[in-house]
Write a protein that holds these residues in place. Structure first.
Motif, PDB file in Angstrom:
ATOM      1  N   CYS A   9      35.957  32.664  28.992  1.00 32.01           N
ATOM      2  CA  CYS A   9      36.747  31.989  30.022  1.00 32.01           C
ATOM      3  C   CYS A   9      38.171  31.806  29.514  1.00 32.01           C
ATOM      4  O   CYS A   9      38.378  31.398  28.375  1.00 32.01           O
ATOM      5  CB  CYS A   9      36.108  30.636  30.336  1.00 32.01           C
ATOM      6  N   LYS A  10      39.170  32.084  30.363  1.00 28.50           N
ATOM      7  CA  LYS A  10      40.570  31.974  29.961  1.00 28.50           C
ATOM      8  C   LYS A  10      41.182  30.617  30.295  1.00 28.50           C
ATOM      9  O   LYS A  10      42.341  30.379  29.986  1.00 28.50           O
ATOM     10  CB  LYS A  10      41.388  33.070  30.650  1.00 28.50           C
TER      11      LYS A  10
ATOM     12  N   HIS B 250      35.740  43.802  35.547  1.00 28.26           N
ATOM     13  CA  HIS B 250      35.600  42.512  34.882  1.00 28.26           C
ATOM     14  C   HIS B 250      34.332  41.770  35.290  1.00 28.26           C
ATOM     15  O   HIS B 250      34.053  40.697  34.764  1.00 28.26           O
ATOM     16  CB  HIS B 250      36.826  41.645  35.167  1.00 28.26           C
TER      17      HIS B 250
ATOM     18  N   THR C  86      37.949  31.901  37.132  1.00 28.57           N
ATOM     19  CA  THR C  86      38.757  32.170  35.948  1.00 28.57           C
ATOM     20  C   THR C  86      38.949  33.659  35.730  1.00 28.57           C
ATOM     21  O   THR C  86      38.168  34.477  36.194  1.00 28.57           O
ATOM     22  CB  THR C  86      38.107  31.551  34.699  1.00 28.57           C
ATOM     23  N   ARG C  87      40.021  33.982  35.012  1.00 29.86           N
ATOM     24  CA  ARG C  87      40.191  35.344  34.538  1.00 29.86           C
ATOM     25  C   ARG C  87      39.297  35.514  33.317  1.00 29.86           C
ATOM     26  O   ARG C  87      38.856  34.542  32.720  1.00 29.86           O
ATOM     27  CB  ARG C  87      41.655  35.608  34.177  1.00 29.86           C
TER      28      ARG C  87
ATOM     29  N   GLN D 294      36.736  36.770  41.775  1.00 31.13           N
ATOM     30  CA  GLN D 294      37.026  36.202  40.464  1.00 31.13           C
ATOM     31  C   GLN D 294      35.771  35.510  39.945  1.00 31.13           C
ATOM     32  O   GLN D 294      35.048  34.848  40.689  1.00 31.13           O
ATOM     33  CB  GLN D 294      38.179  35.203  40.581  1.00 31.13           C
TER      34      GLN D 294
ATOM     35  N   SER E 155      38.897  43.609  42.661  1.00 31.23           N
ATOM     36  CA  SER E 155      40.085  42.793  42.436  1.00 31.23           C
ATOM     37  C   SER E 155      40.146  41.589  43.372  1.00 31.23           C
ATOM     38  O   SER E 155      40.923  40.664  43.140  1.00 31.23           O
ATOM     39  CB  SER E 155      41.345  43.636  42.610  1.00 31.23           C
TER      40      SER E 155
END
Length: 108
Positions: free
Chosen positions: A98-99, A5, A82-83, A72, A69
């Motif tokens: 951005c979530k 990510h 954010t995820r 972030q 992991s």
């Protein structure tokens, strides 16, 4: 793990470990191992031998890899960790977003 990510140049925050809460820029990504190297985070001391004549040896401080992991992404718009979501725009290009509720900023 083949996809991560985070990408090179992203600003991230460390979620746990001795450097929890520290922010830094991603310098290197290793998708095959699922690890990232973040600038100024997870500093280790390496013992280096002199390899050539006249080259000094000694102790060198360097950044070590972290599992991806444990970091972030930080949103450039709202400034919060954010995820990451994915959205396909009208041109068919896949983008990271951005979530956080109400933000929806695009990364890059």
């Amino acid at each position: 793990m083949s996809k991560l990510h985070v990408k090179n140049g992203d600003t991230v925050v460390v979620l746990n470990g001795k450097d929890r809460g520290k922010k830094g820029k991603v310098m290197q990504v290793s998708p095959s191992e699922g690890k990232v190297i973040v600038e100024g985070v997870n500093i280790v001391t390496k013992h280096v031998k002199p390899r050539k004549m006249g080259e000094p040896g000694g102790l060198i401080k360097a950044e070590a890899a972290l599992y991806a992991s444990k970091v972030q992404l930080i949103c450039p718009k709202c400034g919060k960790p954010t995820r990451v979501g994915h959205v396909v725009d009208e041109k068919g290009k896949k983008m990271r977003v951005c979530k956080k509720s109400g933000c929806g900023a695009h990364f890059e």
